[in-house]
Design a protein around this motif. Structure first.
Motif, short mmCIF file in Angstrom:
data_model
loop_
_atom_site.label_atom_id
_atom_site.label_comp_id
_atom_site.label_asym_id
_atom_site.label_seq_id
_atom_site.Cartn_x
_atom_site.Cartn_y
_atom_site.Cartn_z
N ILE A 126 0.68 -1.22 0.22
CA ILE A 126 0.09 -0.05 -0.21
C ILE A 126 0.94 1.08 0.03
O ILE A 126 1.79 1.59 0.97
N GLY A 131 5.24 5.39 -2.20
CA GLY A 131 6.51 6.46 -1.63
C GLY A 131 7.90 5.61 -2.06
O GLY A 131 7.80 4.47 -2.29
N VAL A 132 8.87 6.24 -1.48
CA VAL A 132 10.26 5.53 -1.35
C VAL A 132 10.31 4.24 -0.80
O VAL A 132 10.61 3.45 -1.45
N GLU A 183 -0.95 2.61 -5.57
CA GLU A 183 -0.66 4.12 -4.95
C GLU A 183 -2.04 4.73 -5.23
O GLU A 183 -2.63 4.73 -6.39
N LYS A 184 -2.43 5.61 -4.35
CA LYS A 184 -3.44 6.41 -4.56
C LYS A 184 -3.79 7.52 -5.52
O LYS A 184 -4.60 7.73 -6.19
N LYS A 185 -2.38 8.08 -5.53
CA LYS A 185 -2.50 9.40 -6.37
C LYS A 185 -1.89 8.73 -7.69
O LYS A 185 -1.74 7.66 -8.04
N GLY A 218 6.25 8.21 -5.64
CA GLY A 218 7.01 8.89 -4.82
C GLY A 218 6.50 9.53 -3.47
O GLY A 218 7.39 9.67 -2.61
N LEU A 259 8.76 18.85 -2.07
CA LEU A 259 8.83 18.53 -0.48
C LEU A 259 10.23 18.25 -0.23
O LEU A 259 10.89 18.80 0.02
N ASP A 304 14.18 17.67 -1.07
CA ASP A 304 14.87 18.12 -1.92
C ASP A 304 16.32 17.37 -1.99
O ASP A 304 17.14 17.40 -2.82
N THR A 324 -3.31 6.39 8.84
CA THR A 324 -4.13 6.22 7.83
C THR A 324 -4.19 4.35 7.91
O THR A 324 -5.17 3.65 7.79
N TYR A 360 6.89 15.69 9.02
CA TYR A 360 7.81 15.43 8.06
C TYR A 360 8.05 13.80 7.75
O TYR A 360 8.10 13.29 6.72
N ALA A 375 7.83 5.64 6.78
CA ALA A 375 9.01 6.32 7.58
C ALA A 375 8.49 6.17 9.10
O ALA A 375 9.44 6.50 9.86
N GLY A 386 12.65 8.87 9.41
CA GLY A 386 12.38 9.64 8.24
C GLY A 386 13.59 9.70 7.22
O GLY A 386 14.83 9.41 7.79
N GLY A 387 13.29 10.47 6.09
CA GLY A 387 14.50 10.58 5.26
C GLY A 387 14.33 9.65 3.88
O GLY A 387 13.67 8.62 4.03
C1 FAD Z 1 8.75 18.90 3.28
C2 FAD Z 1 9.44 17.67 3.37
C3 FAD Z 1 10.78 17.61 3.20
C4 FAD Z 1 11.66 16.76 3.39
N1 FAD Z 1 13.31 16.67 2.94
C5 FAD Z 1 13.85 15.74 2.96
C6 FAD Z 1 15.16 15.76 2.41
O1 FAD Z 1 15.55 16.88 1.68
N2 FAD Z 1 15.86 14.53 2.37
C7 FAD Z 1 15.31 13.46 3.01
O2 FAD Z 1 16.22 12.59 2.95
N3 FAD Z 1 14.19 13.31 3.58
C8 FAD Z 1 13.30 14.39 3.37
N4 FAD Z 1 12.13 14.24 4.10
C9 FAD Z 1 11.66 13.20 4.58
C10 FAD Z 1 11.21 11.93 3.39
O3 FAD Z 1 10.90 12.56 2.23
C11 FAD Z 1 10.35 10.83 4.01
O4 FAD Z 1 10.67 10.44 5.23
C12 FAD Z 1 10.10 9.76 3.06
O5 FAD Z 1 10.06 10.27 1.79
C13 FAD Z 1 9.02 8.84 3.48
O6 FAD Z 1 8.89 8.13 2.36
P1 FAD Z 1 7.69 6.79 2.72
O7 FAD Z 1 8.04 5.77 1.41
O8 FAD Z 1 7.97 6.19 3.87
O9 FAD Z 1 6.43 7.61 2.87
P2 FAD Z 1 5.30 8.59 1.82
O10 FAD Z 1 6.54 9.17 0.74
O11 FAD Z 1 4.69 9.28 2.61
O12 FAD Z 1 4.66 7.28 1.11
C14 FAD Z 1 3.23 7.00 1.34
C15 FAD Z 1 2.74 6.65 0.17
O13 FAD Z 1 1.46 6.05 0.34
C16 FAD Z 1 0.46 6.36 -0.34
N5 FAD Z 1 -0.79 6.15 0.33
C17 FAD Z 1 -1.33 6.70 1.55
N6 FAD Z 1 -2.49 6.01 1.72
C18 FAD Z 1 -2.88 5.18 0.73
C19 FAD Z 1 -3.84 4.57 0.39
N7 FAD Z 1 -5.05 4.26 1.27
N8 FAD Z 1 -3.92 3.73 -0.74
C20 FAD Z 1 -2.88 3.93 -1.59
N9 FAD Z 1 -1.90 4.68 -1.54
C21 FAD Z 1 -1.74 5.47 -0.14
C22 FAD Z 1 0.76 7.94 -0.61
O14 FAD Z 1 0.12 8.56 -1.39
C23 FAD Z 1 2.38 7.95 -0.84
O15 FAD Z 1 2.45 7.79 -1.84
C24 FAD Z 1 11.25 15.53 3.72
C25 FAD Z 1 9.84 15.42 4.20
C26 FAD Z 1 8.98 16.49 4.20
C27 FAD Z 1 7.65 16.37 4.27
#
Ligand code: FAD
Lengths: 538, 394
Positions: A22, A25-26, A46-48, A52, A69, A71, A314, A481, A515, A521-522
């Motif tokens: 589900i 993201g990364v 992915e819902k969107k 990413g 967000l 960078d 969520t 974040y 995360a 995070g990151g």
């Molecule tokens: C403003 C900002 C700046 C940042 N800057 C940095 C940086 O410079 N360097 C760095 O290393 N880290 C940075 N971070 C932190 C880092 O980006 C995050 O920790 C990391 O990207 C998290 O990835 P993730 O896959 O865990 O979560 P997310 O990227 O949040 O992925 C979750 C995914 O699940 C999807 N999703 C949620 N619910 C559902 C559903 N019901 N059905 C289907 N899909 C769903 C969402 O759409 C999303 O795509 C930053 C964060 C923010 C907010």
């Protein structure tokens, strides 16, 4: 219903897979790729309309692309990058140097670069003693951060039920611990809970130098340099950094979305099926056992393993029915601290701003992270108001101009500038972020203007992302974040929830990889990698 | 300490000055210097107990039933409007937290009593549910009328309204013009009622009830009398027969409703409740403890006292400090509360022992100390309630 052999098959059942992920993201992408690599049949939903999650490139204005967000790409795990052959799948990260360019009101800016002796020389503008201390500081803390780095890849122990298996999980620490040595291990234990101000005060005297260095401890979080937990974040960032310094540096060509695309390509090449615009509405479970998901299209995917990269709210309050979960778990879930304190502003600029002190060398000096964090005292004062539900009138700004290292982000001569603004609390005592949007923009523009006279006149377009927008548009609870604050009470075996730090959830077959999990995070991909390892063990 | 809505009357009547503290409220131990008249009122006429210190909640809204069913072990959906039930509730591990009465006042409106503060627990359990929870502890007083003539006295006040109210039934009535919720419940194991009244009308209600009951020698009773009556009725007491799992430190101090003999209140087959999974497991694996009644053999006890040249001593007041229970000298559990039963003329106790010794009629021993020297008196396992008059439910 249709008859399939002698079994009744509900038409709604779209597919039987080994694994449903589900969220793309990364971390969802990384987990998907590793699981597919191990031979599992994986589908990612992915819902969107794009992949990413937080790591995304968006064209806010036609012709101008932004890393909306995140960078800074310098935290990506080298292991993940090589395991998944990301460079073959189109990932290009260009190193940026300086690592930090810390602006001073009088233009006596401090440049911290990969070149240690050059940096020492810069520091000597502020203090000879600090200049001398800097290389030793890098040596010792750098050594300690290697230990912290190996902790990132661990599955945290299951406390208080620590067992044999948890001991085995900790074995990878032996080597780094050995290398660091007993004396220095005590240093890690000592400094981990310290505020970053206490750490830096032991090394440096200049408030300006400490301002430049300490800022990286604050960027993910809601604390100032004098708060406990800032030291841990300082080390955490150092541990994940790609350049051996306390702050990573690196710009993805094409913006952060390009990193997600490379991950997606890698995942697809390993056989992962990816579906966009597919909103998982429900995780199907009975008696603490999950068996599939249902989407907004009315499709049902059944799978042996369900992995959620979405945030904890969520996953456990919206997708699962919390009615059927243990009370203690829900209590812990509600106790997770989010408290986002970050806003982002993106600008399209007619030309590079003229920051005071940048004389002719702009393309070099402004290519990395530009910080408005003139002193550590300034940072603490920037933080103080949020304790009372107010936002910072003199914020810490973290500025990046991607077009210097990647002109392709802009379709013309304009430069783009993205600013991370701290401290802007999600929870305001007065007013709300809907009505404060313009005030926020004005405040940031004025602040930059103090350092770059005439800045306001350069602005062609601006896009404000408030903490509320982070929650509403990017699925980040309270605009946090990293799916849950990186505080001392929410790390290692306490992340995301005490007793559930091993990527497993209280619901059998449902795993976590976002995360919210260890290490936090990151854009590291480590959460996804660690989760896949645990899933493959079961 | 807080004063209950009936305080102007209870304090006048408290000749003994023997107050205790009950959840922060002043509560009477016994009104006279000796509690025996009060006990006898419960069993032969009508006694009145001020139950106001109980924690009281109302839970209402579209998901109220869902919330109640998640929290308590009883299947609340089986109880229609105007019915109430005794029920325990548990933590995730099936360990008992507390017990109380849940009343269904309306389709989507429940009232609940608890010995311990429970507001957070209810709120925590209401995640995603559309329900309102209110603490009305201070807004209401509860007066319990307990005893064989309680119905007759009520009939004088309500002109036979109460006549048809079934055991654990609930109705809204007026007494002396005061709106009351009347339920046929109590903690004495006798015929009895509980009257919920808005705090500001409590004294007027008290006066009306005492006036109507004068001919029956109605009298207030305190904790001492109550505790004897509840042990005779085989009713468990928190902090005595069990401890709230939220308040103790160690696993061994916790227990489950199944081990407490409350299996009849635990609906393992219902959709979901907190602790269900653990209790299903427990039941499958066999219970570690069973709660039973003990009847202490007076001859054996007398013989022990005789060694000290003492006459037989019987606990005139109840006790609630646990003592060991043995079988052939080996400890098999503990008795958690006991008393001399004036009605039955028996020395009785509630005990939690290993199931293999728990069959009715089984001979065991209970520890008795005299001059800090340990002795074992013979006892036999008996059914509870020890005292169960048909008027309780008829
Ligand atoms: C403003 C900002 C700046 C940042 N800057 C940095 C940086 O410079 N360097 C760095 O290393 N880290 C940075 N971070 C932190 C880092 O980006 C995050 O920790 C990391 O990207 C998290 O990835 P993730 O896959 O865990 O979560 P997310 O990227 O949040 O992925 C979750 C995914 O699940 C999807 N999703 C949620 N619910 C559902 C559903 N019901 N059905 C289907 N899909 C769903 C969402 O759409 C999303 O795509 C930053 C964060 C923010 C907010």
């Amino acid at each position: 219903m249709e008859i399939n052999g002698d079994k009744l098959v509900d038409q709604k059942i779209k597919a039987k897979k080994d694994v449903v992920i589900i969220g793309g993201g990364v971390n969802g992408l990384v987990a998907a790729a590793y699981l597919a690599k191990a031979g599992r049949k994986v589908i990612l939903l992915e819902k969107k309309g794009r992949l990413g999650g937080i790591a995304v490139t968006e064209e806010f204005f036609p012709g101008y692309k932004f890393s909306s967000l995140a960078d800074g790409a310098g935290y990506l795990s080298p292991t993940v990058a090589s395991d998944l052959k990301l460079s073959q799948h189109g990932l290009e990260i260009v190193p940026v140097d300086p690592i930090v360019y810390s602006l001073q009101p009088d233009g006596r800016n401090l440049m911290i670069s990969g070149d240690v002796s050059a940096t020492s020389k810069e520091i000597s503008k502020f203090s000879e003693a600090d200049a001398k201390a800097y290389p030793r500081f890098l040596d010792l803390l750098g050594k300690l951060s290697t230990l912290a780095e190996s902790m990132l890849y661990l599955t945290p122990p299951d406390l208080p039920e620590f067992g044999f298996k948890d001991g085995i999980d900790l074995l990878p620490l032996l080597k780094p611990v050995w290398k660091v040595g007993r004396k220095d291990i005590m240093q890690v234990v000592r400094i981990l809970p310290m505020p970053v101000s206490d750490i830096l005060n032991e090394w440096f005297e200049s408030d300006e130098v400490k301002g430049a260095i300490s800022a990286s401890a604050l960027i993910n979080n809601s604390f100032g340099p004098q708060e406990a937990g800032s030291g841990y974040n300082f080390l955490y960032n150092w541990a994940g950094s790609n350049n051996g310094h306390f702050r990573s540096s690196g710009n993805v060509l094409g913006g952060m979305g390009a990193l997600s695309n490379a991950l997606a390509n890698a995942a697809k090449s390993l056989g992962v099926e990816i579906k966009l615009n597919t909103f998982v509405e429900k995780i199907v479970f009975d008696n603490y056992v999950a068996s599939g998901v249902e989407t907004n299209n009315g499709d049902h995917y059944s799978a042996k393993t369900i992995v959620s990269s979405a945030n904890m709210n969520t996953t456990f309050i919206n997708l699962l029915d919390p009615y059927y979960l243990d009370q203690m778990f829900i209590k812990h879930l509600k106790n997770i601290k989010y408290r986002g304190t970050t806003a982002r502003i993106h600008f399209v600029l007619r030309e590079l701003p003229s920051f005071r002190g940048v004389n002719g060398n702009a393309h070099k000096l402004l290519s990395g992270h530009i910080q408005i964090s003139p002193t550590m005292t300034y940072l603490q004062k920037a933080y103080d108001p949020i304790k009372y539900g107010r936002y910072s009138a003199n914020p810490y700004l973290d500025i990046f101009i991607p077009t210097i290292s990647d002109p392709s982000m802009s379709s013309d001569e304009s430069h783009l500038m993205s600013v991370t603004v701290k401290f802007m609390p999600y929870h305001l005592r007065e007013g709300d972020w809907k009505s404060l949007r313009d005030d926020l923009a004005k405040l940031v523009i004025n602040k930059i203007g103090e350092y770059a006279p005439g800045f306001e006149k350069l602005i062609k377009h601006q896009k404000v992302i408030t903490p509320l927008d982070l929650e509403q548009d990017y699925d980040l609870p309270e605009g946090n974040y990293v799916h849950g604050e990186m505080s001392l009470a929410q790390f290692m075996w306490m992340r995301p929830i005490p007793g559930h730090a091993q990527y497993r959830s209280p619901v059998k077959n449902l795993y976590l990889c976002g995360a919210a999990t260890h290490p936090g995070g990151g854009i590291t991909g480590i959460n996804g990698k660690n989760a896949a390892r645990e899933i493959l063990k079961d | 300490m807080k004063e209950t809505p009936f305080h102007p009357r209870t304090s006048e009547l408290l000749d003994s000055y023997d107050w205790n503290e009950w959840s922060g409220w002043l509560a009477a131990n016994s009104y006279e210097l000796d509690h025996s008249h009060e006990y006898l009122a419960i069993r032969t006429s009508c006694g009145v107990f001020d139950t106001s210190p109980l924690y009281k909640y109302i839970i209402h809204g579209p998901d109220a039933l869902k919330l109640m069913n998640r929290v308590v072990t009883q299947d609340v959906s089986k109880y229609g409007v105007g019915k109430s039930m005794y029920t325990p509730w548990c933590d995730d591990n099936g360990k008992i937290i507390d017990d109380g009465i849940v009343a269904r006042v309306d389709e989507q409106f429940f009232r609940m009593t608890a010995a311990e503060p429970t507001l957070f627990w209810l709120e925590d359990n209401a995640t995603n549910l559309n329900v309102t929870i209110e603490d009305i502890t201070e807004a209401y007083g509860i007066m319990a009328m307990q005893g064989p003539y309680s119905r007759d006295i009520l009939n004088r006040l309500t002109k036979t309204d109460a006549q048809g109210l079934n055991y654990f039934g609930l109705m809204d009535i007026k007494i002396a013009g005061i709106p009351i919720t009347l339920s046929r419940t109590g903690y004495t194991g006798d015929l009895g009622y509980e009257l919920w009244v808005k705090a500001d009308k409590a004294v007027a209600l008290w006066d009306a009830v005492f006036e109507a009951g004068e001919d029956y020698r109605i009298r207030p009773f305190g904790d001492y009398a109550l505790d004897i009556a509840r042990i005779e009725a085989g009713l468990l007491l928190i902090d005595a027969d069990f401890h709230s799992s939220k308040k103790v430190m160690y696993e061994h101090e916790k227990t489950t409703p199944l081990e407490l003999g409350l299996g009849w209140t635990v609906k393992l087959k219902k959709d979901y409740f907190v602790g269900q999974k653990a209790l299903i497991e427990d039941k499958k694996n066999g219970l570690k403890w069973k709660t039973i009644g003990l009847e202490i053999d007076l001859k054996s006890l007398e013989a022990i006292y005789a060694k000290y040249n003492m006459p037989l001593y019987l606990p005139y007041q109840s006790w609630t400090e646990a003592v060991p229970v043995y079988s052939h000298g080996k400890q098999i559990g503990k008795a958690t509360s006991g008393t001399w039963s004036p009605m039955l003329k028996k020395y009785i106790a509630i005990a939690r022992i290993k199931p293999k010794y728990a069959s009715i009629g089984n001979q065991v021993e209970m520890e008795v100390t005299i001059n800090a020297e340990r002795h074992n008196a013979r006892a036999k396992v008996v059914k509870t309630p020890f005292f169960n008059p048909s008027r309780k439910t008829n």
